[in-house]
Design a protein around this motif. Structure first.
Motif, PDB file in Angstrom:
ATOM      1  N   LEU A  12       0.752  -1.150  -0.152  1.00 55.73           N
ATOM      2  CA  LEU A  12      -0.091   0.025   0.005  1.00 55.73           C
ATOM      3  C   LEU A  12       0.776   1.391   0.018  1.00 55.73           C
ATOM      4  O   LEU A  12       0.368   2.098  -0.792  1.00 55.73           O
ATOM      5  N   ARG A  32      10.517   0.910   6.709  1.00 55.26           N
ATOM      6  CA  ARG A  32      10.617   0.609   7.995  1.00 55.26           C
ATOM      7  C   ARG A  32      12.248   0.923   8.353  1.00 55.26           C
ATOM      8  O   ARG A  32      12.522   1.435   9.566  1.00 55.26           O
ATOM      9  N   CYS A  58       0.756   3.334   6.596  1.00 55.44           N
ATOM     10  CA  CYS A  58       0.844   2.066   5.803  1.00 55.44           C
ATOM     11  C   CYS A  58       1.610   0.769   6.545  1.00 55.44           C
ATOM     12  O   CYS A  58       1.860  -0.027   5.867  1.00 55.44           O
ATOM     13  N   THR A  59       2.232   1.036   7.800  1.00 53.84           N
ATOM     14  CA  THR A  59       2.934   0.122   8.402  1.00 53.84           C
ATOM     15  C   THR A  59       1.722  -0.868   9.003  1.00 53.84           C
ATOM     16  O   THR A  59       0.751  -0.390   9.349  1.00 53.84           O
ATOM     17  N   VAL A  77       2.926  -2.616  17.298  1.00 52.18           N
ATOM     18  CA  VAL A  77       3.122  -2.082  15.835  1.00 52.18           C
ATOM     19  C   VAL A  77       1.624  -1.662  15.494  1.00 52.18           C
ATOM     20  O   VAL A  77       1.416  -0.258  14.918  1.00 52.18           O
ATOM     21  N   TYR A  99      -5.086   1.943   8.703  1.00 46.39           N
ATOM     22  CA  TYR A  99      -5.792   0.916   8.109  1.00 46.39           C
ATOM     23  C   TYR A  99      -6.100   0.031   9.137  1.00 46.39           C
ATOM     24  O   TYR A  99      -5.100  -0.761   9.672  1.00 46.39           O
ATOM     25  N   SER A 100      -7.241  -0.905   8.955  1.00 51.39           N
ATOM     26  CA  SER A 100      -7.516  -1.983   9.889  1.00 51.39           C
ATOM     27  C   SER A 100      -7.828  -3.119   8.866  1.00 51.39           C
ATOM     28  O   SER A 100      -7.890  -3.112   7.758  1.00 51.39           O
ATOM     29  N   LYS A 129      -5.258  -5.345  15.760  1.00 56.09           N
ATOM     30  CA  LYS A 129      -5.895  -4.264  14.950  1.00 56.09           C
ATOM     31  C   LYS A 129      -6.944  -3.799  15.391  1.00 56.09           C
ATOM     32  O   LYS A 129      -7.009  -2.695  15.441  1.00 56.09           O
ATOM     33  N   THR A 148      -9.950  -2.716   5.685  1.00 58.67           N
ATOM     34  CA  THR A 148     -10.077  -3.288   4.331  1.00 58.67           C
ATOM     35  C   THR A 148      -9.729  -4.825   4.298  1.00 58.67           C
ATOM     36  O   THR A 148      -9.615  -5.423   5.555  1.00 58.67           O
ATOM     37  N   TRP A 150      -8.060  -8.410   1.987  1.00 59.65           N
ATOM     38  CA  TRP A 150      -7.461  -9.185   1.182  1.00 59.65           C
ATOM     39  C   TRP A 150      -6.785  -8.252  -0.020  1.00 59.65           C
ATOM     40  O   TRP A 150      -7.216  -8.211  -1.359  1.00 59.65           O
ATOM     41  N   VAL A 151      -5.959  -7.572   0.550  1.00 61.79           N
ATOM     42  CA  VAL A 151      -5.372  -6.289  -0.434  1.00 61.79           C
ATOM     43  C   VAL A 151      -4.298  -6.955  -1.089  1.00 61.79           C
ATOM     44  O   VAL A 151      -3.411  -7.987  -0.835  1.00 61.79           O
TER      45      VAL A 151
HETATM   46  N1  LIG Z   1      -2.320  -7.361   3.027  1.00 62.54           N
HETATM   47  C1  LIG Z   1      -3.554  -7.657   3.298  1.00 62.54           C
HETATM   48  O1  LIG Z   1      -4.319  -8.636   2.834  1.00 62.54           O
HETATM   49  C2  LIG Z   1      -4.205  -6.917   4.336  1.00 62.54           C
HETATM   50  C3  LIG Z   1      -5.768  -7.244   4.522  1.00 62.54           C
HETATM   51  C4  LIG Z   1      -6.447  -6.553   5.503  1.00 62.54           C
HETATM   52  C5  LIG Z   1      -5.701  -5.362   6.145  1.00 62.54           C
HETATM   53  N2  LIG Z   1      -4.650  -4.821   5.725  1.00 62.54           N
HETATM   54  C6  LIG Z   1      -4.157  -3.738   6.325  1.00 62.54           C
HETATM   55  O2  LIG Z   1      -3.638  -2.718   5.146  1.00 62.54           O
HETATM   56  C7  LIG Z   1      -2.720  -2.012   5.478  1.00 62.54           C
HETATM   57  C8  LIG Z   1      -1.441  -2.115   4.506  1.00 62.54           C
HETATM   58  O3  LIG Z   1      -0.941  -3.550   4.346  1.00 62.54           O
HETATM   59  P1  LIG Z   1      -0.098  -3.802   3.134  1.00 62.54           P
HETATM   60  O4  LIG Z   1      -0.697  -4.940   2.545  1.00 62.54           O
HETATM   61  O5  LIG Z   1       0.417  -2.968   2.336  1.00 62.54           O
HETATM   62  O6  LIG Z   1       1.102  -4.589   4.108  1.00 62.54           O
HETATM   63  P2  LIG Z   1       2.540  -4.910   3.853  1.00 62.54           P
HETATM   64  O7  LIG Z   1       2.861  -5.040   2.216  1.00 62.54           O
HETATM   65  O8  LIG Z   1       3.059  -5.946   4.450  1.00 62.54           O
HETATM   66  O9  LIG Z   1       3.299  -3.487   4.210  1.00 62.54           O
HETATM   67  C9  LIG Z   1       3.536  -3.492   5.490  1.00 62.54           C
HETATM   68  C10 LIG Z   1       4.708  -2.444   5.958  1.00 62.54           C
HETATM   69  O10 LIG Z   1       4.749  -2.140   7.156  1.00 62.54           O
HETATM   70  C11 LIG Z   1       6.422  -2.181   7.377  1.00 62.54           C
HETATM   71  N3  LIG Z   1       6.477  -2.195   8.842  1.00 62.54           N
HETATM   72  C12 LIG Z   1       6.262  -3.431   9.656  1.00 62.54           C
HETATM   73  N4  LIG Z   1       6.571  -2.952  10.878  1.00 62.54           N
HETATM   74  C13 LIG Z   1       7.000  -2.023  11.010  1.00 62.54           C
HETATM   75  C14 LIG Z   1       7.683  -0.868  12.025  1.00 62.54           C
HETATM   76  N5  LIG Z   1       7.725  -1.269  13.251  1.00 62.54           N
HETATM   77  N6  LIG Z   1       7.826   0.399  11.574  1.00 62.54           N
HETATM   78  C15 LIG Z   1       7.741   0.735  10.209  1.00 62.54           C
HETATM   79  N7  LIG Z   1       7.215  -0.072   9.314  1.00 62.54           N
HETATM   80  C16 LIG Z   1       6.945  -1.145   9.429  1.00 62.54           C
HETATM   81  C17 LIG Z   1       6.817  -3.498   6.714  1.00 62.54           C
HETATM   82  O11 LIG Z   1       8.186  -3.224   6.353  1.00 62.54           O
HETATM   83  P3  LIG Z   1       9.081  -4.614   6.127  1.00 62.54           P
HETATM   84  O12 LIG Z   1       8.673  -4.887   4.427  1.00 62.54           O
HETATM   85  O13 LIG Z   1      10.255  -4.090   6.286  1.00 62.54           O
HETATM   86  O14 LIG Z   1       8.727  -5.507   6.997  1.00 62.54           O
HETATM   87  C18 LIG Z   1       6.032  -3.303   5.304  1.00 62.54           C
HETATM   88  O15 LIG Z   1       6.733  -2.139   4.636  1.00 62.54           O
HETATM   89  C19 LIG Z   1      -2.107  -2.669   6.928  1.00 62.54           C
HETATM   90  O16 LIG Z   1      -2.542  -1.720   7.877  1.00 62.54           O
HETATM   91  C20 LIG Z   1      -2.712  -3.922   6.930  1.00 62.54           C
HETATM   92  O17 LIG Z   1      -2.969  -4.321   8.152  1.00 62.54           O
HETATM   93  C21 LIG Z   1      -3.922  -5.666   4.627  1.00 62.54           C
END
Ligand SMILES: NC(=O)c1ccc[n+]([C@@H]2O[C@H](COP(=O)([O-])OP(=O)(O)OC[C@H]3O[C@@H](n4cnc5c(N)ncnc54)[C@H](OP(=O)(O)O)[C@@H]3O)[C@@H](O)[C@H]2O)c1
Length: 282
Positions: A12, A32, A58-59, A77, A99-100, A129, A148, A150-151
């Motif tokens: 994201l 990060r 977006c973390t 986190v 985002y949750s 979350k 959100t 299944w991103v």
């Molecule tokens: N992916 C899904 O299917 C999904 C579903 C529902 C909700 N969401 C929510 O949508 C949002 C965006 O998710 P996404 O899919 O973009 O996830 P993502 O690709 O896993 O990105 C999360 C990012 O957060 C970073 N991060 C983790 N711990 C951190 C810290 N302590 N300080 C700073 N950065 C940190 C990670 O860094 P590293 O790469 O170095 O680990 C990664 O770059 C999140 O809130 C997630 O919970 C996602």
């Protein structure tokens, strides 16, 4: 508006960086490595020094199964650091976007989940979350929270990336046909978030593409669009024996945010077709 993006190397975060760069908006983005949100002193220093109008968080600690054993880290986190971030945002007069997840729900509803439905997470990730949301909502009026599900986008933390890996390694795939939610594009999330910020919205909204699917249906649609010829066998969630329990049904309605912004959000199938022309790694 000056934006600060945190978690810029996630899927994201990357899409925000791409979109804001292409439109020439002023922004700063930290991965990060550049800014760990659990480092409260550095977090405060950076936000106070940059004085953004909106901080887009977006973390996430997103490892659903690992969160069962690393709950403290997930909580730090996904909840505690986010509350501290909200406090710093208030100090500098910034809106915090956070985002949750649909995993705050237990899957027992027989209709699309709405904002007024009561959460009851089944796993530790969902709890971390949910606690994050509660802290922000009780803290005040400078927070905008989007749940959100299944991103997918340019990144590895998504089901389509996993499908591609399985296609390379396995003769046929077994995918759950009894787990339902809404595949949601990072492009949709970014588009709607920017509109909501322009309108000055705060509070809690569900932000997903329109419709719903089982993982099996999602995989079939993806293979159809990509022309991948691989047999997919419909399986049941319990057969995978994963450490974290997942809701079987967590599809959410996007009606509230659509009404508020006067928009329509594309159906997940149409969005996926469009995205596959766009995301080079999917
Ligand atoms: N992916 C899904 O299917 C999904 C579903 C529902 C909700 N969401 C929510 O949508 C949002 C965006 O998710 P996404 O899919 O973009 O996830 P993502 O690709 O896993 O990105 C999360 C990012 O957060 C970073 N991060 C983790 N711990 C951190 C810290 N302590 N300080 C700073 N950065 C940190 C990670 O860094 P590293 O790469 O170095 O680990 C990664 O770059 C999140 O809130 C997630 O919970 C996602």
């Amino acid at each position: 508006m000056k934006y600060l993006i945190l978690g810029a190397s996630g899927q994201l975060g990357k899409e925000f960086v791409r979109r804001l760069s292409s439109e020439g908006f002023p922004f700063t983005a930290f991965s990060r490595e550049e800014l760990d949100i659990t480092n409260s002193a550095l977090l405060r220093e950076r936000v106070v020094e940059l004085r953004p109008k909106a901080v887009i968080n977006c973390t996430a600690y997103n490892q659903v199964d690992w969160a069962e054993v690393e709950y403290e880290r997930a909580l730090q986190v996904n909840a505690l650091s986010v509350l501290y971030l909200a406090m710093i945002c208030r100090e500098v007069g910034a809106i915090l976007v956070h985002y949750s997840t649909d995993y705050v729900f237990d899957g027992t509803k027989e209709d699309l989940y709405r904002e007024e439905d009561s959460p009851n997470p089944l796993n530790k990730y969902g709890w971390s979350k949910y606690i994050g949301e509660k802290l922000l909502l009780s803290f005040g009026d400078n927070c905008l929270i989007f749940r959100t599900s299944w991103v997918y986008g340019e990144g590895k933390q998504n089901f389509l990336h996993k499908l591609n890996e399985w296609v390379r390694k396995q003769d046929y795939l077994r995918i759950a046909c009894d787990e339902f939610s809404v595949p949601t594009s990072t492009r949709t999330i970014v588009e709607v978030t920017l509109l909501a910020l322009q309108k000055g919205l705060t509070g809690l909204y569900h932000l997903v593409n329109t419709g719903y699917a089982s993982r099996y249906e999602w995989a079939k649609e993806y293979f159809k669009i990509k022309g991948i010829k691989k047999f997919i066998y419909p399986a049941y969630q319990h057969e995978f024996n994963l450490p974290a329990k997942r809701p079987r049904w967590s599809a959410m309605s996007n009606e509230k945010i659509c009404k508020e912004l006067g928009i329509e959000i594309p159906e997940w199938q149409a969005q996926l077709k469009e995205d596959l022309k766009w995301f080079i790694n999917l």
